[in-house]
Design a protein around this motif. Structure first.
Motif, PDB file in Angstrom:
ATOM      1  N   ALA A 167       0.832  -1.202   0.000  1.00 42.28           N
ATOM      2  CA  ALA A 167       0.000   0.000   0.000  1.00 42.28           C
ATOM      3  C   ALA A 167       0.868   1.254   0.000  1.00 42.28           C
ATOM      4  O   ALA A 167       0.601   2.215  -0.733  1.00 42.28           O
ATOM      5  N   ALA A 168       1.948   1.245   0.798  1.00 38.90           N
ATOM      6  CA  ALA A 168       2.838   2.401   0.843  1.00 38.90           C
ATOM      7  C   ALA A 168       3.511   2.627  -0.502  1.00 38.90           C
ATOM      8  O   ALA A 168       3.745   3.775  -0.907  1.00 38.90           O
ATOM      9  N   GLY A 169       3.825   1.550  -1.202  1.00 38.52           N
ATOM     10  CA  GLY A 169       4.471   1.672  -2.507  1.00 38.52           C
ATOM     11  C   GLY A 169       3.609   2.393  -3.532  1.00 38.52           C
ATOM     12  O   GLY A 169       4.130   3.021  -4.462  1.00 38.52           O
ATOM     13  N   LEU A 170       2.288   2.328  -3.362  1.00 35.33           N
ATOM     14  CA  LEU A 170       1.389   3.002  -4.297  1.00 35.33           C
ATOM     15  C   LEU A 170       1.438   4.514  -4.146  1.00 35.33           C
ATOM     16  O   LEU A 170       1.049   5.243  -5.059  1.00 35.33           O
ATOM     17  N   THR A 171       1.913   4.993  -2.999  1.00 35.58           N
ATOM     18  CA  THR A 171       1.931   6.437  -2.747  1.00 35.58           C
ATOM     19  C   THR A 171       3.249   7.090  -3.135  1.00 35.58           C
ATOM     20  O   THR A 171       3.357   8.318  -3.111  1.00 35.58           O
ATOM     21  N   ALA A 172       4.251   6.295  -3.475  1.00 35.01           N
ATOM     22  CA  ALA A 172       5.560   6.850  -3.841  1.00 35.01           C
ATOM     23  C   ALA A 172       5.588   7.191  -5.333  1.00 35.01           C
ATOM     24  O   ALA A 172       4.849   6.601  -6.121  1.00 35.01           O
ATOM     25  N   PRO A 173       6.431   8.136  -5.733  1.00 34.19           N
ATOM     26  CA  PRO A 173       6.584   8.402  -7.168  1.00 34.19           C
ATOM     27  C   PRO A 173       7.010   7.131  -7.898  1.00 34.19           C
ATOM     28  O   PRO A 173       7.885   6.406  -7.437  1.00 34.19           O
ATOM     29  N   ILE A 174       6.373   6.854  -9.019  1.00 32.58           N
ATOM     30  CA  ILE A 174       6.604   5.598  -9.733  1.00 32.58           C
ATOM     31  C   ILE A 174       7.171   5.882 -11.119  1.00 32.58           C
ATOM     32  O   ILE A 174       6.582   6.627 -11.908  1.00 32.58           O
ATOM     33  N   ASP A 175       8.324   5.288 -11.383  1.00 28.31           N
ATOM     34  CA  ASP A 175       8.956   5.343 -12.705  1.00 28.31           C
ATOM     35  C   ASP A 175       8.786   3.965 -13.326  1.00 28.31           C
ATOM     36  O   ASP A 175       9.489   3.019 -12.960  1.00 28.31           O
ATOM     37  N   LEU A 176       7.848   3.840 -14.252  1.00 23.84           N
ATOM     38  CA  LEU A 176       7.522   2.525 -14.803  1.00 23.84           C
ATOM     39  C   LEU A 176       8.712   1.884 -15.515  1.00 23.84           C
ATOM     40  O   LEU A 176       8.929   0.672 -15.395  1.00 23.84           O
ATOM     41  N   ILE A 228      -0.922  10.049  -5.305  1.00 22.86           N
ATOM     42  CA  ILE A 228      -1.714   9.099  -4.530  1.00 22.86           C
ATOM     43  C   ILE A 228      -1.279   9.252  -3.074  1.00 22.86           C
ATOM     44  O   ILE A 228      -0.084   9.222  -2.777  1.00 22.86           O
ATOM     45  N   HIS A 229      -2.227   9.410  -2.175  1.00 21.64           N
ATOM     46  CA  HIS A 229      -1.933   9.702  -0.779  1.00 21.64           C
ATOM     47  C   HIS A 229      -2.210   8.489   0.104  1.00 21.64           C
ATOM     48  O   HIS A 229      -3.072   7.664  -0.204  1.00 21.64           O
ATOM     49  N   PRO A 230      -1.508   8.373   1.234  1.00 21.36           N
ATOM     50  CA  PRO A 230      -1.829   7.302   2.187  1.00 21.36           C
ATOM     51  C   PRO A 230      -3.220   7.523   2.780  1.00 21.36           C
ATOM     52  O   PRO A 230      -3.588   8.653   3.116  1.00 21.36           O
ATOM     53  N   TYR A 231      -3.974   6.453   2.901  1.00 21.99           N
ATOM     54  CA  TYR A 231      -5.304   6.550   3.516  1.00 21.99           C
ATOM     55  C   TYR A 231      -5.158   7.120   4.925  1.00 21.99           C
ATOM     56  O   TYR A 231      -4.280   6.697   5.688  1.00 21.99           O
ATOM     57  N   PRO A 232      -6.027   8.070   5.325  1.00 20.27           N
ATOM     58  CA  PRO A 232      -5.755   8.852   6.541  1.00 20.27           C
ATOM     59  C   PRO A 232      -5.979   8.145   7.876  1.00 20.27           C
ATOM     60  O   PRO A 232      -5.398   8.550   8.886  1.00 20.27           O
ATOM     61  N   ASP A 233      -6.823   7.098   7.922  1.00 25.51           N
ATOM     62  CA  ASP A 233      -7.187   6.514   9.215  1.00 25.51           C
ATOM     63  C   ASP A 233      -6.948   5.003   9.223  1.00 25.51           C
ATOM     64  O   ASP A 233      -7.082   4.342   8.189  1.00 25.51           O
ATOM     65  N   PRO A 234      -6.605   4.425  10.379  1.00 21.16           N
ATOM     66  CA  PRO A 234      -6.448   2.970  10.461  1.00 21.16           C
ATOM     67  C   PRO A 234      -7.797   2.272  10.306  1.00 21.16           C
ATOM     68  O   PRO A 234      -8.796   2.683  10.904  1.00 21.16           O
ATOM     69  N   LEU A 235      -7.835   1.195   9.514  1.00 25.33           N
ATOM     70  CA  LEU A 235      -9.087   0.483   9.294  1.00 25.33           C
ATOM     71  C   LEU A 235      -9.500  -0.368  10.488  1.00 25.33           C
ATOM     72  O   LEU A 235     -10.625  -0.858  10.536  1.00 25.33           O
ATOM     73  N   TRP A 291      -6.477   7.640  -2.736  1.00 22.11           N
ATOM     74  CA  TRP A 291      -5.857   7.230  -1.485  1.00 22.11           C
ATOM     75  C   TRP A 291      -5.533   5.747  -1.545  1.00 22.11           C
ATOM     76  O   TRP A 291      -6.339   4.948  -2.030  1.00 22.11           O
ATOM     77  N   ALA A 292      -4.363   5.368  -1.048  1.00 22.05           N
ATOM     78  CA  ALA A 292      -3.957   3.960  -1.023  1.00 22.05           C
ATOM     79  C   ALA A 292      -4.250   3.397   0.360  1.00 22.05           C
ATOM     80  O   ALA A 292      -3.814   3.952   1.375  1.00 22.05           O
ATOM     81  N   VAL A 293      -4.991   2.302   0.402  1.00 22.24           N
ATOM     82  CA  VAL A 293      -5.399   1.718   1.675  1.00 22.24           C
ATOM     83  C   VAL A 293      -5.041   0.235   1.696  1.00 22.24           C
ATOM     84  O   VAL A 293      -5.199  -0.467   0.701  1.00 22.24           O
ATOM     85  N   ASP A 294      -4.545  -0.230   2.835  1.00 17.84           N
ATOM     86  CA  ASP A 294      -4.202  -1.644   3.037  1.00 17.84           C
ATOM     87  C   ASP A 294      -5.447  -2.354   3.565  1.00 17.84           C
ATOM     88  O   ASP A 294      -5.749  -2.302   4.755  1.00 17.84           O
TER      89      ASP A 294
END
Length: 211
Positions: A92-101, A146-153, A182-185
């Motif tokens: 999930a954290a990887g989805l929020t980082a800049p991505i160079d395909l 893409i931002h980290p989801y703000p609250d714990p599920l 938002w990226a959520v686990d």
């Protein structure tokens, strides 16, 4: 099951039947740049990778059974330096980082080459590189922040619209900020009782990168 090749205790009947089926060895690379080696029973060859949420993957060997394939998996980890686990939170954290395909594709290709080299001449392994067809569009990860989801599920109320799945992680949209993703686990829901209802997650203030 995962230590059957190192254990002196025979597995139970159900595990034995599973382990005696043909198994595939694969190498997968994720949006955050992490790479892993893993195994999949033959009938779940594709489904296993689909549910991992990889960006790139190759099947690199086919073993007669699940014991042999785990010997090969350990060999790749030891000789090629490729781990066997990428945690859902890291995906999930990887989805929020800049991505160079292009860079991630090159990273993955190097890992495949190291893995097949490690297997060459090892026991009955006959390594190859068969690409996995990603059912998702990697380009969607490069279109805006893409931002980290703000609250714990694990507690509280949550409401969002699902944009896409990436294995145990997902990209979601909040009602009051439809322009943001938002990226959520979602694996964090495991073990928790869920009550369905008309919930909504409030969007926190975010500051997009200036450069």
């Amino acid at each position: 099951m995962h230590i059957a090749h190192r254990s002196q205790w025979p597995p139970d009947q159900a595990l034995r039947e599973h382990l005696m089926r043909p198994h595939w060895l694969y190498v997968a690379t994720f949006p955050g740049g992490q790479t892993k080696v893993g195994t999949a029973v033959d009938e779940r060859k594709r489904a296993r990778l689909d549910e991992q949420g990889a960006l790139h993957a190759h099947w690199i060997a086919l073993a007669a059974d699940g014991v042999e394939v785990r010997l090969w998996e350990d060999r790749v980890s030891q000789q090629a330096g490729i781990g066997q686990v990428v945690r859902p939170a890291a995906k999930a954290a990887g989805l929020t980082a800049p991505i160079d395909l292009a860079q991630l594709a090159a990273t993955h290709q190097r890992a495949v080459e190291r893995a097949t080299e490690a297997l060459t001449g090892f026991g009955e392994a006959a390594p190859f590189a068969e690409p996995w067809p990603n059912p998702r569009d990697p380009a969607e990860l490069t279109t805006g922040d893409i931002h980290p989801y703000p609250d714990p599920l694990s507690e509280g109320c949550h409401g969002f619209s699902l944009a896409s799945w990436w294995g145990p992680a997902a990209l979601v949209v909040l009602d009051d900020a439809p322009e943001l993703r938002w990226a959520v686990d979602l694996s964090a829901l495991l073990g928790h009782r869920v009550e369905f209802g008309d919930w909504a997650t409030a969007s926190p203030a975010v500051q997009d990168a200036l450069f």
